[in-house]
Design a protein around this motif. Structure first.
Motif, PDB file in Angstrom:
ATOM      1  N   THR A 163       3.965  18.225   0.523  1.00 20.53           N
ATOM      2  CA  THR A 163       3.774  17.217   1.564  1.00 20.53           C
ATOM      3  C   THR A 163       4.349  15.900   1.055  1.00 20.53           C
ATOM      4  N   CYS A 164       4.405  14.900   1.921  1.00 19.33           N
ATOM      5  CA  CYS A 164       4.901  13.568   1.551  1.00 19.33           C
ATOM      6  C   CYS A 164       3.984  12.502   2.136  1.00 19.33           C
ATOM      7  N   LYS A 165       4.105  11.291   1.620  1.00 15.62           N
ATOM      8  CA  LYS A 165       3.482  10.145   2.273  1.00 15.62           C
ATOM      9  C   LYS A 165       4.185   9.932   3.613  1.00 15.62           C
ATOM     10  N   PRO A 166       3.492   9.486   4.664  1.00 12.08           N
ATOM     11  CA  PRO A 166       2.085   9.076   4.698  1.00 12.08           C
ATOM     12  C   PRO A 166       1.118  10.183   5.125  1.00 12.08           C
ATOM     13  N   ASN A 167       1.531  11.436   5.015  1.00 11.12           N
ATOM     14  CA  ASN A 167       0.660  12.555   5.365  1.00 11.12           C
ATOM     15  C   ASN A 167      -0.606  12.512   4.504  1.00 11.12           C
ATOM     16  N   LEU A 168      -1.758  12.570   5.142  1.00  7.43           N
ATOM     17  CA  LEU A 168      -3.016  12.548   4.391  1.00  7.43           C
ATOM     18  C   LEU A 168      -3.098  13.722   3.428  1.00  7.43           C
ATOM     19  N   ALA A 169      -2.423  14.815   3.785  1.00 11.37           N
ATOM     20  CA  ALA A 169      -2.446  16.009   2.935  1.00 11.37           C
ATOM     21  C   ALA A 169      -1.782  15.747   1.587  1.00 11.37           C
ATOM     22  N   TYR A 170      -0.899  14.743   1.524  1.00  9.44           N
ATOM     23  CA  TYR A 170      -0.267  14.392   0.247  1.00  9.44           C
ATOM     24  C   TYR A 170      -1.331  13.960  -0.760  1.00  9.44           C
ATOM     25  N   TYR A 171      -2.239  13.111  -0.314  1.00  7.13           N
ATOM     26  CA  TYR A 171      -3.299  12.635  -1.203  1.00  7.13           C
ATOM     27  C   TYR A 171      -4.314  13.738  -1.491  1.00  7.13           C
ATOM     28  N   PRO A 182     -12.098  11.503  -4.484  1.00  5.84           N
ATOM     29  CA  PRO A 182     -11.463  10.315  -3.906  1.00  5.84           C
ATOM     30  C   PRO A 182     -12.097   9.005  -4.353  1.00  5.84           C
ATOM     31  N   GLN A 183     -13.416   8.981  -4.482  1.00  6.03           N
ATOM     32  CA  GLN A 183     -14.100   7.728  -4.808  1.00  6.03           C
ATOM     33  C   GLN A 183     -13.842   7.251  -6.237  1.00  6.03           C
ATOM     34  N   GLU A 184     -13.265   8.123  -7.083  1.00  3.46           N
ATOM     35  CA  GLU A 184     -12.967   7.700  -8.454  1.00  3.46           C
ATOM     36  C   GLU A 184     -11.513   7.263  -8.610  1.00  3.46           C
ATOM     37  N   CYS A 185     -10.770   7.225  -7.488  1.00  2.00           N
ATOM     38  CA  CYS A 185      -9.338   6.909  -7.543  1.00  2.00           C
ATOM     39  C   CYS A 185      -9.010   5.587  -6.848  1.00  2.00           C
ATOM     40  N   LEU A 186      -7.973   4.926  -7.361  1.00  2.00           N
ATOM     41  CA  LEU A 186      -7.420   3.726  -6.734  1.00  2.00           C
ATOM     42  C   LEU A 186      -5.920   3.909  -6.616  1.00  2.00           C
ATOM     43  N   MET A 187      -5.385   3.745  -5.398  1.00  2.00           N
ATOM     44  CA  MET A 187      -3.948   3.829  -5.154  1.00  2.00           C
ATOM     45  C   MET A 187      -3.350   2.430  -5.192  1.00  2.00           C
ATOM     46  N   VAL A 188      -2.349   2.234  -6.042  1.00  2.00           N
ATOM     47  CA  VAL A 188      -1.668   0.944  -6.154  1.00  2.00           C
ATOM     48  C   VAL A 188      -0.250   1.120  -5.623  1.00  2.00           C
ATOM     49  N   GLY A 189       0.062   0.448  -4.521  1.00  2.00           N
ATOM     50  CA  GLY A 189       1.376   0.615  -3.909  1.00  2.00           C
ATOM     51  C   GLY A 189       1.788  -0.605  -3.121  1.00  2.00           C
ATOM     52  N   ASN A 190       2.992  -0.543  -2.555  1.00  2.22           N
ATOM     53  CA  ASN A 190       3.542  -1.704  -1.843  1.00  2.22           C
ATOM     54  C   ASN A 190       3.811  -1.439  -0.370  1.00  2.22           C
ATOM     55  N   ASP A 191       3.463  -0.238   0.110  1.00  4.51           N
ATOM     56  CA  ASP A 191       3.791   0.130   1.486  1.00  4.51           C
ATOM     57  C   ASP A 191       2.522   0.186   2.328  1.00  4.51           C
ATOM     58  N   ALA A 192       2.467  -0.672   3.344  1.00  4.41           N
ATOM     59  CA  ALA A 192       1.264  -0.801   4.161  1.00  4.41           C
ATOM     60  C   ALA A 192       1.023   0.405   5.062  1.00  4.41           C
ATOM     61  N   THR A 193       1.984   1.315   5.130  1.00  7.55           N
ATOM     62  CA  THR A 193       1.790   2.557   5.880  1.00  7.55           C
ATOM     63  C   THR A 193       1.585   3.730   4.926  1.00  7.55           C
ATOM     64  N   GLU A 194       2.544   3.942   4.048  1.00  4.96           N
ATOM     65  CA  GLU A 194       2.525   5.127   3.188  1.00  4.96           C
ATOM     66  C   GLU A 194       1.389   5.102   2.170  1.00  4.96           C
ATOM     67  N   ASP A 195       1.161   3.947   1.571  1.00  6.76           N
ATOM     68  CA  ASP A 195       0.157   3.876   0.511  1.00  6.76           C
ATOM     69  C   ASP A 195      -1.258   3.676   1.047  1.00  6.76           C
ATOM     70  N   THR A 196      -1.384   2.962   2.160  1.00 11.13           N
ATOM     71  CA  THR A 196      -2.724   2.766   2.721  1.00 11.13           C
ATOM     72  C   THR A 196      -3.251   4.027   3.396  1.00 11.13           C
ATOM     73  N   GLU A 200      -7.682   6.907   4.194  1.00 11.03           N
ATOM     74  CA  GLU A 200      -8.267   7.920   5.071  1.00 11.03           C
ATOM     75  C   GLU A 200      -8.707   9.163   4.307  1.00 11.03           C
ATOM     76  N   GLN A 201      -8.328   9.231   3.027  1.00 13.92           N
ATOM     77  CA  GLN A 201      -8.833  10.296   2.158  1.00 13.92           C
ATOM     78  C   GLN A 201      -9.987   9.791   1.297  1.00 13.92           C
ATOM     79  N   GLY A 202     -10.399   8.544   1.537  1.00 20.55           N
ATOM     80  CA  GLY A 202     -11.501   7.984   0.774  1.00 20.55           C
ATOM     81  C   GLY A 202     -11.082   7.359  -0.538  1.00 20.55           C
ATOM     82  N   ILE A 203      -9.763   7.175  -0.723  1.00 18.95           N
ATOM     83  CA  ILE A 203      -9.224   6.566  -1.937  1.00 18.95           C
ATOM     84  C   ILE A 203      -9.025   5.072  -1.698  1.00 18.95           C
ATOM     85  N   GLY A 204      -9.483   4.246  -2.616  1.00 18.50           N
ATOM     86  CA  GLY A 204      -9.278   2.811  -2.495  1.00 18.50           C
ATOM     87  C   GLY A 204      -7.813   2.444  -2.677  1.00 18.50           C
ATOM     88  N   VAL A 205      -7.420   1.278  -2.168  1.00 16.28           N
ATOM     89  CA  VAL A 205      -6.019   0.851  -2.219  1.00 16.28           C
ATOM     90  C   VAL A 205      -5.923  -0.599  -2.684  1.00 16.28           C
TER      91      VAL A 205
END
Length: 237
Positions: A163-171, A182-196, A200-205
Motif C-alpha cells: 500500500t502507499c500513503k495516504p491509504n490508512l492501510a499503509y500505516y 498506534p498509541q506508542e507511535c509518532l509520525m513525523v512528516g511534512n505532508d498535510a494529507t499523506e502524513d496526517t 486515523e490509525q490512532g498514530i500521533g503526528v
C-alpha cells in the motif's frame, strides 16, 4: 516533549529528513532517468508517462500484491514486456546516476542528530517514506543527509509494501509488521494529507514545516508542528 506513551518515531524522508522542493526534485529525477534509458531506445515523454502511470498504480494498490509488482506490471503494460529484462539497469540507475538528483535537494545537518538522539534515548526509529521507490533508491536518498538503512529498525520500500500513503492501510501495514501499537507511535512528516492520514490509525503526528505540503488547504492548526530544528527541541534531542 514527547508523550510518555511514545516508544517509536516514524519519519518521512522527502521534505522531512531530506529537505526538497518536490517539483524541482521530480523534474531533475526524470531528466536523469530519461538520459539513462535513452540508449535502450526509450523516448523521454512516453517513459516518464509510463513511470507516472506505474506510480499511480502503486498509490492505488489495495494490499493484494507488492508495490514493485504493481509498478512493473503497469510499466511493462505501457512500455512492452521486454522492459522487464532491464530491471537491473533501473536498479543500477538508483544506485548510481540517481545521485545527481541530490543537486535538487538541500542539506539537513540535523538529520543525523535527530536519529542518533532519539535512539540514544531508547526510542525505536522507523523510516516511513512513501514506498514508491526501490530500497536502493531509498538508500541513495538517505545518503544525501548522512544516513543509512541500518539507522532504522524498519524501512518501507516498494519491495516490502503493498500500500502507499495516504491509504490508512499503509500505516496499518507498518504496525502489523513491526508489532507496534498506534498509541506508542509518532509520525513525523511534512505532508498535510499523506502524513496526517496516520491520525486515523490512532498514530500521533508532528508536521515539519520547512517543506510543508498542504495542497488541499487542510486546517492543521491543531497539530504539533514546526521546523525540523523545532522538532528536535520538541523531542528533547
Amino acid at each position: 516533549m514527547l508523550d510518555p506513551q511514545i516508544t517509536t518515531v516514524l519519519f518521512d524522508l522527502d521534505g522531512t529528513l531530506l529537505p526538497m522542493e518536490l517539483e524541482k526534485f521530480t523534474n531533475t529525477y526524470f531528466g536523469l532517468l530519461a538520459k539513462k534509458a535513452a540508449p535502450f531506445g526509450f523516448q523521454p515523454e512516453p517513459l516518464v508517462a509510463a513511470v507516472w502511470k506505474g506510480t499511480k498504480a502503486m498509490v492505488k494498490n489495495d494490499g493484494t500484491e507488492t508495490n514493485d509488482k504493481r509498478f512493473w506490471d503497469t510499466f511493462a503494460g505501457e512500455m512492452g514486456e521486454e522492459v522487464l529484462q532491464l530491471r537491473p539497469v533501473f536498479d543500477g540507475f538508483y544506485a548510481n546516476e540517481f545521485h545527481g538528483a541530490k543537486a535538487a535537494c538541500e542539506e539537513n545537518p540535523l538529520a543525523r542528530r535527530a536519529i542518533d538522539g532519539l535512539k540514544a534515548k531508547g526510542y525505536d526509529v522507523i523510516l516511513a517514506t512513501n514506498p514508491i521507490f526501490p530500497l536502493v533508491g531509498v538508500e541513495t536518498r538517505l545518503s544525501w543527509v548522512g544516513l543509512r538503512p541500518e539507522d532504522f529498525s524498519y524501512i518501507t520500500a516498494y519491495e516490502n509494501s503493498t500500500t502507499c500513503k495516504p491509504n490508512l492501510a499503509y500505516y496499518a501495514e507498518i504496525l502489523r509488521k513491526t508489532g507496534k501499537r498506534p498509541q506508542e507511535c509518532l509520525m513525523v512528516g511534512n505532508d498535510a494529507t499523506e502524513d496526517t492520514a496516520a491520525l486515523e490509525q490512532g498514530i500521533g503526528v508532528y508536521l515539519v514545516t520547512d517543506c510543508l505540503l498542504n495542497p488541499k488547504g487542510r486546517d492543521i492548526s491543531g497539530l504539533p508542528q514546526g521546523t525540523f530544528a523545532a522538532f528536535l527541541e520538541f523531542a528533547g534531542v
